[in-house]
Design a protein around this motif. Structure first.
Motif, short mmCIF file in Angstrom:
data_model
loop_
_atom_site.label_atom_id
_atom_site.label_comp_id
_atom_site.label_asym_id
_atom_site.label_seq_id
_atom_site.Cartn_x
_atom_site.Cartn_y
_atom_site.Cartn_z
N ILE A 45 7.13 4.45 1.69
CA ILE A 45 6.97 5.85 2.11
C ILE A 45 7.28 6.80 0.96
CG2 ILE A 45 7.92 7.65 3.63
CD1 ILE A 45 8.38 5.43 5.74
N LEU A 46 8.35 6.52 0.23
CA LEU A 46 8.77 7.38 -0.87
C LEU A 46 7.82 7.27 -2.06
CD1 LEU A 46 12.63 6.79 -0.76
CD2 LEU A 46 11.38 8.80 0.04
N ALA A 47 7.39 6.03 -2.36
CA ALA A 47 6.53 5.82 -3.52
C ALA A 47 5.06 6.12 -3.24
CB ALA A 47 6.67 4.38 -4.02
N GLY A 48 4.68 6.07 -1.97
CA GLY A 48 3.28 6.30 -1.62
C GLY A 48 2.38 5.16 -2.01
N ARG A 49 2.93 3.95 -2.14
CA ARG A 49 2.12 2.78 -2.49
C ARG A 49 2.63 1.56 -1.74
NH1 ARG A 49 3.91 -0.48 -7.77
NH2 ARG A 49 3.31 -2.09 -6.27
N ARG A 50 1.76 0.54 -1.63
CA ARG A 50 2.12 -0.68 -0.93
C ARG A 50 3.13 -1.48 -1.74
NH1 ARG A 50 -1.45 -1.40 3.25
NH2 ARG A 50 -3.41 -0.24 3.11
N ASN A 51 3.84 -2.39 -1.06
CA ASN A 51 4.85 -3.17 -1.77
C ASN A 51 4.22 -4.15 -2.76
OD1 ASN A 51 4.78 -6.03 -0.49
ND2 ASN A 51 4.88 -4.71 1.29
N PHE A 52 2.92 -4.41 -2.61
CA PHE A 52 2.20 -5.23 -3.59
C PHE A 52 0.83 -4.62 -3.85
CE2 PHE A 52 -0.84 -8.63 -4.63
CZ PHE A 52 -0.27 -9.10 -5.80
N ASP A 53 0.51 -4.42 -5.11
CA ASP A 53 -0.78 -3.85 -5.50
C ASP A 53 -1.34 -4.66 -6.67
OD1 ASP A 53 -2.97 -2.38 -6.32
OD2 ASP A 53 -1.98 -0.44 -6.11
N ASP A 54 -2.32 -5.50 -6.39
CA ASP A 54 -2.88 -6.41 -7.38
C ASP A 54 -3.67 -5.69 -8.47
OD1 ASP A 54 -3.20 -9.06 -8.32
OD2 ASP A 54 -5.23 -9.13 -7.52
N SER A 55 -3.99 -4.42 -8.24
CA SER A 55 -4.79 -3.68 -9.22
C SER A 55 -3.95 -3.14 -10.38
CB SER A 55 -5.51 -2.51 -8.54
OG SER A 55 -4.58 -1.53 -8.10
N LEU A 56 -2.62 -3.23 -10.25
CA LEU A 56 -1.73 -2.69 -11.27
C LEU A 56 -1.40 -3.74 -12.33
CD1 LEU A 56 0.75 -0.73 -8.97
CD2 LEU A 56 -1.17 0.20 -10.28
N GLU A 57 -0.75 -3.29 -13.40
CA GLU A 57 -0.29 -4.20 -14.44
C GLU A 57 0.71 -5.19 -13.84
OE1 GLU A 57 -1.35 -4.36 -17.56
OE2 GLU A 57 -2.76 -2.70 -17.23
N GLU A 58 0.83 -6.35 -14.49
CA GLU A 58 1.66 -7.44 -13.95
C GLU A 58 3.07 -6.99 -13.60
OE1 GLU A 58 2.03 -11.02 -12.32
OE2 GLU A 58 0.21 -10.37 -13.35
N ASP A 59 3.70 -6.20 -14.46
CA ASP A 59 5.10 -5.80 -14.23
C ASP A 59 5.23 -4.65 -13.24
OD1 ASP A 59 3.96 -3.93 -15.87
OD2 ASP A 59 5.65 -3.77 -17.25
N GLU A 60 4.10 -4.18 -12.72
CA GLU A 60 4.14 -3.08 -11.75
C GLU A 60 3.55 -3.46 -10.40
OE1 GLU A 60 2.17 0.24 -13.47
OE2 GLU A 60 3.74 0.63 -14.96
N LYS A 61 3.07 -4.70 -10.27
CA LYS A 61 2.41 -5.11 -9.04
C LYS A 61 3.35 -5.09 -7.84
CE LYS A 61 -1.28 -7.95 -11.02
NZ LYS A 61 -1.90 -9.30 -11.09
N TYR A 62 4.60 -5.54 -8.04
CA TYR A 62 5.55 -5.65 -6.95
C TYR A 62 6.47 -4.42 -6.93
CZ TYR A 62 4.02 -10.51 -6.65
OH TYR A 62 3.27 -11.64 -6.49
N LEU A 63 6.44 -3.68 -5.86
CA LEU A 63 7.22 -2.45 -5.75
C LEU A 63 8.72 -2.70 -5.88
CD1 LEU A 63 7.34 0.58 -5.26
CD2 LEU A 63 7.21 0.14 -2.80
N LEU A 64 9.22 -3.76 -5.24
CA LEU A 64 10.65 -4.06 -5.31
C LEU A 64 11.08 -4.35 -6.75
CD1 LEU A 64 11.37 -6.26 -2.16
CD2 LEU A 64 11.96 -3.87 -2.54
N GLY A 65 10.26 -5.11 -7.47
CA GLY A 65 10.56 -5.42 -8.86
C GLY A 65 10.55 -4.18 -9.72
#
Length: 260
Positions: free
Chosen positions: A228-248
């Motif tokens: 909700i705060l980030a406005g993105r899903r917890n996993f986004d395969d379209s992003l760079e490897e180190d940004e795909k996982y929101l928790l990470g």
């Protein structure tokens, strides 16, 4: 799908707390215009969800258990039993069910703004400013606090995620989809159970050991709050490897900030 999936006995329903209203198949067929494709609101774990209008004018959402669904009679009965026994402004309201159709149907209140995932990830005209996002987080937390501590039975939802939160006309959040919910006594520290839920929202101790407590819902709520705060899903395969996982991503930025 289990034996006699489509033949649910009335006696089973009448043992449920709250005794849900029983709608005839004719009523629901008429309300949804014969389950018209134009009335499909979306698809959940059960199957399609239709918008309908009852004879008394109420607008409803009808969940249909599809013949190909991985969920069955047990989940159907669990959902009715759970939602019939609880009542809170941040939980979706069940109007009743239909059991004389080929596929069981659940009849819920219709929530105008749809699911939370559509509101924050999809194309929408909704104005989700910071205050609104905060209030949505608080509303979900209140609904969970009721399930965990204030209802007549101790309930763990087990599948808290953005698509299982619906929004009413005023953007008040309501937790839905109770087919995986589990009840247990106050004297128990945890339940040992098979892992169920959605990847990305599962608490580590639950995913690895099957130890179920309210903390499983709290962890999933934390993931939803971040979305909700980030406005993105917890996993986004379209992003760079180190940004795909929101928790990470969040963990990395916290590490950077705390190391300064």
């Amino acid at each position: 799908m289990g034996r006699n999936l489509h033949v649910l006995r009335f006696t089973e329903l009448f043992t449920i707390v709250g005794r849900p209203n029983i709608f005839s198949y004719g009523e629901i067929k008429s309300a949804t215009d014969s389950f018209s494709l134009s009335n499909i609101l979306g698809r959940g774990g059960y199957g399609p969800v239709y918008k309908g209008k009852l004879l008394d004018g109420r607008i409803v959402a009808v969940k249909q258990l599809s013949s190909t669904s991985h969920q069955g009679k047990k989940e159907f009965m669990t959902e009715i039993a759970t939602i019939s026994a609880v009542q809170h402004r941040n939980l979706v309201k069940l109007h009743g069910c239909c059991i004389d159709s080929k596929t069981p149907l659940l009849v819920y209140e219709y929530l105008e703004q749809g699911s939370l995932d559509q509101a924050i990830f999809g194309k929408t005209d909704l104005n989700l400013d910071w205050r609104t996002r905060f209030e949505i987080c608080v509303g979900i937390a209140r609904g969970l606090a009721y399930l965990h501590e204030e209802s007549s039975m101790r309930i763990v939802h087990r599948d808290i995620k953005a698509s299982n939160v619906l929004l009413d006309a005023d953007l008040n959040p309501k937790i839905s989809d109770f087919g995986l919910a589990r009840h247990y006594k106050d004297s128990m520290t945890h339940l040992n159970t098979g892992v169920a839920g959605t990847l990305g929202y599962l608490a580590p101790e639950y995913a690895m050991m099957g130890h179920l407590t309210e903390k499983a819902d709290v962890f999933a709520f934390g993931v939803v709050a971040l979305e909700i705060l980030a406005g993105r899903r917890n996993f986004d395969d379209s992003l760079e490897e180190d940004e795909k996982y929101l928790l990470g991503c969040v963990s990395f930025h916290i590490l950077v900030l705390t190391s300064k």
